[in-house]
Design a protein around this motif. Sequence first.
Motif, PDB file in Angstrom:
ATOM      1  N   GLU A 383       0.829  -1.206   0.000  1.00  0.00           N
ATOM      2  CA  GLU A 383       0.000   0.000   0.000  1.00  0.00           C
ATOM      3  C   GLU A 383       0.860   1.250   0.000  1.00  0.00           C
ATOM      4  OE1 GLU A 383      -4.115  -1.520   2.186  1.00  0.00           O
ATOM      5  OE2 GLU A 383      -2.596  -0.480   3.387  1.00  0.00           O
ATOM      6  N   GLY A 384       1.927   1.260   0.788  1.00  0.00           N
ATOM      7  CA  GLY A 384       2.785   2.438   0.856  1.00  0.00           C
ATOM      8  C   GLY A 384       3.419   2.769  -0.481  1.00  0.00           C
ATOM      9  N   VAL A 385       3.906   1.747  -1.186  1.00  0.00           N
ATOM     10  CA  VAL A 385       4.478   1.970  -2.510  1.00  0.00           C
ATOM     11  C   VAL A 385       3.403   2.505  -3.466  1.00  0.00           C
ATOM     12  CG1 VAL A 385       5.488   0.834  -4.526  1.00  0.00           C
ATOM     13  CG2 VAL A 385       6.330   0.289  -2.237  1.00  0.00           C
ATOM     14  N   THR A 386       2.198   1.968  -3.360  1.00  0.00           N
ATOM     15  CA  THR A 386       1.098   2.435  -4.208  1.00  0.00           C
ATOM     16  C   THR A 386       0.729   3.870  -3.878  1.00  0.00           C
ATOM     17  OG1 THR A 386       0.246   0.172  -4.275  1.00  0.00           O
ATOM     18  CG2 THR A 386      -1.246   1.918  -4.979  1.00  0.00           C
ATOM     19  N   PHE A 387       0.683   4.215  -2.602  1.00  0.00           N
ATOM     20  CA  PHE A 387       0.399   5.593  -2.206  1.00  0.00           C
ATOM     21  C   PHE A 387       1.459   6.550  -2.772  1.00  0.00           C
ATOM     22  CE2 PHE A 387      -1.730   3.947   1.935  1.00  0.00           C
ATOM     23  CZ  PHE A 387      -2.935   3.774   1.262  1.00  0.00           C
ATOM     24  N   GLY A 388       2.722   6.102  -2.789  1.00  0.00           N
ATOM     25  CA  GLY A 388       3.787   6.943  -3.322  1.00  0.00           C
ATOM     26  C   GLY A 388       3.581   7.264  -4.793  1.00  0.00           C
ATOM     27  N   ALA A 389       3.171   6.259  -5.567  1.00  0.00           N
ATOM     28  CA  ALA A 389       2.890   6.503  -6.985  1.00  0.00           C
ATOM     29  C   ALA A 389       1.679   7.408  -7.140  1.00  0.00           C
ATOM     30  CB  ALA A 389       2.655   5.171  -7.698  1.00  0.00           C
ATOM     31  N   ALA A 390       0.649   7.180  -6.333  1.00  0.00           N
ATOM     32  CA  ALA A 390      -0.552   8.008  -6.400  1.00  0.00           C
ATOM     33  C   ALA A 390      -0.254   9.455  -6.030  1.00  0.00           C
ATOM     34  CB  ALA A 390      -1.625   7.438  -5.473  1.00  0.00           C
ATOM     35  N   HIS A 391       0.671   9.658  -5.097  1.00  0.00           N
ATOM     36  CA  HIS A 391       1.063  11.015  -4.712  1.00  0.00           C
ATOM     37  C   HIS A 391       1.679  11.759  -5.900  1.00  0.00           C
ATOM     38  CE1 HIS A 391       2.928  13.609  -1.249  1.00  0.00           C
ATOM     39  NE2 HIS A 391       2.060  14.276  -1.979  1.00  0.00           N
ATOM     40  N   CYS A 392       2.495  11.049  -6.670  1.00  0.00           N
ATOM     41  CA  CYS A 392       3.092  11.655  -7.871  1.00  0.00           C
ATOM     42  C   CYS A 392       2.015  12.014  -8.901  1.00  0.00           C
ATOM     43  CB  CYS A 392       4.101  10.696  -8.494  1.00  0.00           C
ATOM     44  SG  CYS A 392       5.581  10.405  -7.507  1.00  0.00           S
ATOM     45  N   ILE A 393       1.053  11.109  -9.103  1.00  0.00           N
ATOM     46  CA  ILE A 393      -0.018  11.363 -10.057  1.00  0.00           C
ATOM     47  C   ILE A 393      -0.858  12.557  -9.605  1.00  0.00           C
ATOM     48  CG2 ILE A 393      -2.146  10.415 -11.044  1.00  0.00           C
ATOM     49  CD1 ILE A 393       0.348   9.182 -12.237  1.00  0.00           C
ATOM     50  N   LYS A 394      -1.093  12.675  -8.294  1.00  0.00           N
ATOM     51  CA  LYS A 394      -1.839  13.823  -7.782  1.00  0.00           C
ATOM     52  C   LYS A 394      -1.085  15.124  -8.018  1.00  0.00           C
ATOM     53  CE  LYS A 394      -4.100  15.638  -3.630  1.00  0.00           C
ATOM     54  NZ  LYS A 394      -3.571  17.018  -3.849  1.00  0.00           N
ATOM     55  N   ALA A 395       0.242  15.097  -7.815  1.00  0.00           N
ATOM     56  CA  ALA A 395       1.041  16.303  -8.053  1.00  0.00           C
ATOM     57  C   ALA A 395       0.955  16.728  -9.514  1.00  0.00           C
ATOM     58  CB  ALA A 395       2.497  16.047  -7.653  1.00  0.00           C
ATOM     59  N   MET A 396       0.940  15.762 -10.417  1.00  0.00           N
ATOM     60  CA  MET A 396       0.794  16.084 -11.838  1.00  0.00           C
ATOM     61  C   MET A 396      -0.573  16.708 -12.113  1.00  0.00           C
ATOM     62  SD  MET A 396       2.494  12.740 -13.656  1.00  0.00           S
ATOM     63  CE  MET A 396       4.189  12.262 -13.326  1.00  0.00           C
ATOM     64  N   ALA A 397      -1.613  16.118 -11.537  1.00  0.00           N
ATOM     65  CA  ALA A 397      -2.965  16.649 -11.733  1.00  0.00           C
ATOM     66  C   ALA A 397      -3.083  18.055 -11.184  1.00  0.00           C
ATOM     67  CB  ALA A 397      -3.985  15.727 -11.067  1.00  0.00           C
ATOM     68  N   ASP A 398      -2.461  18.305 -10.033  1.00  0.00           N
ATOM     69  CA  ASP A 398      -2.482  19.648  -9.441  1.00  0.00           C
ATOM     70  C   ASP A 398      -1.776  20.663 -10.329  1.00  0.00           C
ATOM     71  OD1 ASP A 398      -3.833  18.601  -7.292  1.00  0.00           O
ATOM     72  OD2 ASP A 398      -2.073  18.502  -5.973  1.00  0.00           O
ATOM     73  N   SER A 399      -0.853  20.169 -11.178  1.00  0.00           N
ATOM     74  CA  SER A 399      -0.114  21.049 -12.096  1.00  0.00           C
ATOM     75  C   SER A 399      -0.807  21.188 -13.454  1.00  0.00           C
ATOM     76  CB  SER A 399       1.303  20.506 -12.306  1.00  0.00           C
ATOM     77  OG  SER A 399       1.994  20.422 -11.082  1.00  0.00           O
ATOM     78  N   GLY A 400      -1.930  20.513 -13.620  1.00  0.00           N
ATOM     79  CA  GLY A 400      -2.680  20.623 -14.863  1.00  0.00           C
ATOM     80  C   GLY A 400      -2.508  19.462 -15.815  1.00  0.00           C
ATOM     81  N   TYR A 401      -1.668  18.469 -15.445  1.00  0.00           N
ATOM     82  CA  TYR A 401      -1.473  17.300 -16.303  1.00  0.00           C
ATOM     83  C   TYR A 401      -2.324  16.164 -15.750  1.00  0.00           C
ATOM     84  CZ  TYR A 401       0.855  13.923 -19.349  1.00  0.00           C
ATOM     85  OH  TYR A 401       1.112  12.972 -20.305  1.00  0.00           O
ATOM     86  N   LYS A 402      -3.498  16.006 -16.285  1.00  0.00           N
ATOM     87  CA  LYS A 402      -4.442  15.015 -15.775  1.00  0.00           C
ATOM     88  C   LYS A 402      -4.233  13.681 -16.475  1.00  0.00           C
ATOM     89  CE  LYS A 402      -9.381  14.175 -15.011  1.00  0.00           C
ATOM     90  NZ  LYS A 402      -9.153  13.721 -13.633  1.00  0.00           N
ATOM     91  N   VAL A 403      -4.055  12.639 -15.688  1.00  0.00           N
ATOM     92  CA  VAL A 403      -3.817  11.293 -16.208  1.00  0.00           C
ATOM     93  C   VAL A 403      -5.133  10.521 -16.228  1.00  0.00           C
ATOM     94  CG1 VAL A 403      -2.576   9.137 -15.864  1.00  0.00           C
ATOM     95  CG2 VAL A 403      -1.453  11.315 -15.350  1.00  0.00           C
ATOM     96  N   GLU A 404      -5.484   9.974 -17.376  1.00  0.00           N
ATOM     97  CA  GLU A 404      -6.736   9.227 -17.507  1.00  0.00           C
ATOM     98  C   GLU A 404      -6.526   7.736 -17.709  1.00  0.00           C
ATOM     99  OE1 GLU A 404      -8.958  11.145 -20.568  1.00  0.00           O
ATOM    100  OE2 GLU A 404      -9.394  12.918 -19.336  1.00  0.00           O
TER     101      GLU A 404
END
Length: 509
Positions: A383-404
Amino acid sequence: MGVDGGTGSLRVAVFDEKGKNMGYEVVEYDTYYPKSGWAEQDDGDWWNAMKTAIPAAIKNSKVDPKEIVAITCDATTSTVVLLDKNDQILRRPILWMDVRAASQAEKITNANHRMNRYYLSGVPAESLIPKCMWIKENEAEIWNNTETVLEYTSWMNWKLTGQKTVDNSIAAFRWFYDEPAGGWQKDFYELIGLEDLMDKLPEQILKTGETLGKVSKETASVLGLSENTLVIEGAFDACACMLGVGSVTAGGMAMIGGSSTCLFGLSEVEFHSEGVNGAYPNCAIDGTSLVEGGQASSGSVIAWFRNNLAPKEWFDEAEAKGTTLYQIMDKYAAEIPIGSNGLIMLDYFQGNRAPYSDSLARGMFVGLSLGHEISHIARSIMEGVTFGAAHCIKAMADSGYKVEKIYACGGMAQSDFWMQMHADVMGIPIYITKESQSAGCLGDAMAGAVGSGLYASIEEAANNMVAVDKVYTPIQSNYDDYQFYFEKYMALWPMVSDLVHDMVNYINK
């Protein structure tokens, strides 16, 4: 043929024009850890791996070496190789995950130069540039005797052809090379006290799909290759995997899970934001900029668990069932409820690559109780490793790069349980391609297919050589349950960072 020099092994595969894997071979080698946060490898181990894996892959493919039109290599990025004037190795290569150059990275971060726009959260210590600064400051004699600075990828190309070149993707990704602005920014290297690096780098810079030359007579004899086989420039390891899973157009995302995890997307515009590294212009495919997130430790944390904590009974069960320890780990972790009964694992065992870019970060377990068993720890790691990847994806979304959608590959992609967990935590579908285990080799082969004229572009090669095998769709109820723990994961590091920094600085003083 694709040759993929990873952190733990060399992988070699031969493909046909439709991306079918004709023959594959893997040879492992060691990593050495002289101090906390340090990591080195031996170029002799790399060469022995090439001498074993390449002939074996050819044998497994049942292909005549003369039929191999092209060979392309990729390898770990920011792995520093130093050669003297006689082309002799000067020291054991410093591996990408080595973060001894934290203070040098901080010096670059604090430098007032436009090139720092790629790393608004801080320059990663794993990058080649701060490592070269560290060598210059701490091993002056070695630095002064260095005639050529190479990466692992360029070292392999040199061994194959005798030609010393620079991979454009690596230069744009980690060497502060800005092609739209004219390439090397001399004033930047002068500002950080590394102006002499320019004299040590190979002059020729090649892009993915360009030809270096042919396999040399001597190397062909040693490796069982044909002298007529072209050697084509590839891309750095994770970028090769991105190509190999077919994420070659703007707006996509590749998740490459090995010892570390890389998250790469291609943007039509160059943008820069805290929490997201890049975007690096013309890094992988001209006309796009590479968006980067990632974790310094992911699969390596699973390996740490296997080597240090996994009970003997799990190994015995794996042997009895003819399966792997990782599959047994999946089985027992799946029996634990979401959130691991209040146990959260922070995956920063070798620092944080994104969104903090903190080389002094370290991992931890939070919430341990006497009621927790080894299965809880196993699930909390996943779960921790998965949360780490999700944190990166959230940072991208916050910057305007939305991953679908995400195309995943590497060791973690072999676990249905873990891939479903990623989809559930992120709320994004995960796609697995047929060659997910050898995506780097396939990406290399795609570059070779372009360089040898079989296909006109990487996009055309992807359309012909990459196929989707599985899709993991998010389960809404699981997504909802995970969000509480994900929020606590994100809140954890800012609360403990100063304490961890003090401890790391104390033991490394």
